[in-house]
Design an enzyme around this catalytic site. Sequence first.
Site, mmCIF file in Angstrom:
data_model
loop_
_atom_site.group_PDB
_atom_site.id
_atom_site.type_symbol
_atom_site.label_atom_id
_atom_site.label_comp_id
_atom_site.label_asym_id
_atom_site.label_seq_id
_atom_site.Cartn_x
_atom_site.Cartn_y
_atom_site.Cartn_z
ATOM 1 N N ARG A 151 1.216 -0.546 43.425
ATOM 2 C CA ARG A 151 0.678 0.963 43.638
ATOM 3 C C ARG A 151 0.411 1.687 44.743
ATOM 4 O O ARG A 151 1.430 0.844 46.041
ATOM 5 C CB ARG A 151 -0.750 0.328 44.125
ATOM 6 C CG ARG A 151 -1.581 -0.147 42.054
ATOM 7 C CD ARG A 151 -3.043 -0.843 42.429
ATOM 8 N NE ARG A 151 -3.597 -1.780 40.957
ATOM 9 C CZ ARG A 151 -2.940 -3.208 40.802
ATOM 10 N NH1 ARG A 151 -2.110 -3.715 41.401
ATOM 11 N NH2 ARG A 151 -3.763 -3.273 40.292
ATOM 12 N N LYS A 174 -5.304 -5.442 45.017
ATOM 13 C CA LYS A 174 -6.645 -5.154 44.573
ATOM 14 C C LYS A 174 -7.305 -6.917 44.842
ATOM 15 O O LYS A 174 -6.847 -7.567 44.086
ATOM 16 C CB LYS A 174 -7.109 -4.791 43.118
ATOM 17 C CG LYS A 174 -6.495 -3.750 43.218
ATOM 18 C CD LYS A 174 -7.112 -2.518 41.430
ATOM 19 C CE LYS A 174 -7.112 -1.091 40.716
ATOM 20 N NZ LYS A 174 -7.808 -0.817 40.181
ATOM 21 N N HIS A 242 1.025 7.068 39.513
ATOM 22 C CA HIS A 242 0.976 5.979 39.364
ATOM 23 C C HIS A 242 1.991 5.777 38.365
ATOM 24 O O HIS A 242 1.695 4.656 37.436
ATOM 25 C CB HIS A 242 -0.710 6.702 39.227
ATOM 26 C CG HIS A 242 -0.890 4.936 38.793
ATOM 27 N ND1 HIS A 242 -1.048 3.440 39.754
ATOM 28 C CD2 HIS A 242 -1.590 4.422 37.723
ATOM 29 C CE1 HIS A 242 -1.809 2.677 39.095
ATOM 30 N NE2 HIS A 242 -2.407 3.026 38.331
ATOM 31 N N ARG A 245 5.255 3.431 37.976
ATOM 32 C CA ARG A 245 4.609 2.240 38.031
ATOM 33 C C ARG A 245 4.092 2.202 36.236
ATOM 34 O O ARG A 245 4.241 0.891 35.881
ATOM 35 C CB ARG A 245 3.053 1.616 38.494
ATOM 36 C CG ARG A 245 2.648 0.432 38.691
ATOM 37 C CD ARG A 245 1.380 -0.292 39.409
ATOM 38 N NE ARG A 245 -0.146 -0.687 38.178
ATOM 39 C CZ ARG A 245 -0.339 -1.734 39.094
ATOM 40 N NH1 ARG A 245 0.967 -2.516 39.721
ATOM 41 N NH2 ARG A 245 -0.438 -3.518 38.633
ATOM 42 N N HIS A 268 -2.082 -7.786 37.509
ATOM 43 C CA HIS A 268 -3.169 -7.630 36.907
ATOM 44 C C HIS A 268 -4.152 -8.896 36.878
ATOM 45 O O HIS A 268 -3.353 -9.933 36.844
ATOM 46 C CB HIS A 268 -3.182 -7.222 35.240
ATOM 47 C CG HIS A 268 -2.366 -5.727 35.293
ATOM 48 N ND1 HIS A 268 -2.056 -5.415 33.897
ATOM 49 C CD2 HIS A 268 -2.832 -4.575 35.626
ATOM 50 C CE1 HIS A 268 -1.486 -3.866 33.962
ATOM 51 N NE2 HIS A 268 -2.103 -3.385 35.210
ATOM 52 N N TYR A 277 0.143 -1.864 27.876
ATOM 53 C CA TYR A 277 1.401 -1.257 27.356
ATOM 54 C C TYR A 277 2.061 -1.622 26.220
ATOM 55 O O TYR A 277 2.873 -0.604 25.621
ATOM 56 C CB TYR A 277 2.236 -1.866 28.386
ATOM 57 C CG TYR A 277 1.961 -1.691 30.198
ATOM 58 C CD1 TYR A 277 2.047 0.111 30.402
ATOM 59 C CD2 TYR A 277 1.249 -2.669 30.689
ATOM 60 C CE1 TYR A 277 1.459 0.331 31.488
ATOM 61 C CE2 TYR A 277 0.792 -1.624 31.898
ATOM 62 C CZ TYR A 277 0.933 -0.288 32.136
ATOM 63 O OH TYR A 277 0.790 -0.221 33.963
#
Length: 296
Positions: A151, A174, A242, A245, A268, A277
């Site tokens: 990111r 994150k 983004h 990515r 994730h 995806y």
Amino acid sequence: MAALPHPLAADWAAHLARDRRRSAHTVRAYHATADRLLAFLTGHWGGDVDATRLAGIEAADLRAYLAHRRGAGLGNASAARELSAVRGFLAWAGTAAPRLRGPRVAKGIPRPVAPADVIALAEEVADEAREPWIAARDWAVLLLLYGGGLRIGEAIALTGGALPLGETLTVTGKRAKTRIVPLLPQVRTAIEEYVRLCPWPMGRDEALFRGFRGGPLAPAIIRRSVRGARGRLGLNERTTPHALRHSFATHLLGRGADLRALQQLLGHASLSSTQVYTAVDAAHLLDVYRHAHPRA
């Protein structure tokens, strides 16, 4: 036997390096473009090309050159960038470039950015930088987003503690979760070149990627540069930092990457976030099928 570099192209490259202070990467790329154009015109016109003869170039000649390049597999964004470099070379040579509309990328459903277009985008962003070290920084950041699936915030958050670089990179994502991502040799080389050129000291706790005045690089700077570059290249408005990515993920999946491995590379929390995806890749395959299969 390879053709010798054309003197006009060499003089332009020297001008870019000496007077425009362009990065070594940009100088090499633009030098190669000018050489390709002059070599093409030599065969197209049937004789040597000097500055006087170059002044007679017409739109039809440029269209023929672009068709020649497209025949070699050049994509739309790369063709637009090639045309931009040609215009710059002609302007330096004192020749007004004929009016010619550049290629445009057709708008449609969101798709991953093609690898060639990623490179064209990164080169275009770097070329617009005000200093060679900033050009190297922007080039490194964009290659890192595509080559490592980071990111933009994760890339900006890297510190000098990541140095010296190895084969992997520890990334904080994150919720302060860390993960290990492979560092491609091309990406590592780009970051190391940026570090070599950067005028600011690289303390372990200081930002790796710096702004013009030495503070941490703001994500908005990269987003703005990408927005301008994609407009000049005719890329879809969804081509954002983004999106690089997303392209990293989709291209890995298309080459057989395991979903669990991809989940870890992207950071994730749940597999369901990664499974999006598979839908993107299926849509792309269906599009190829519909256009290629005689009974589709």
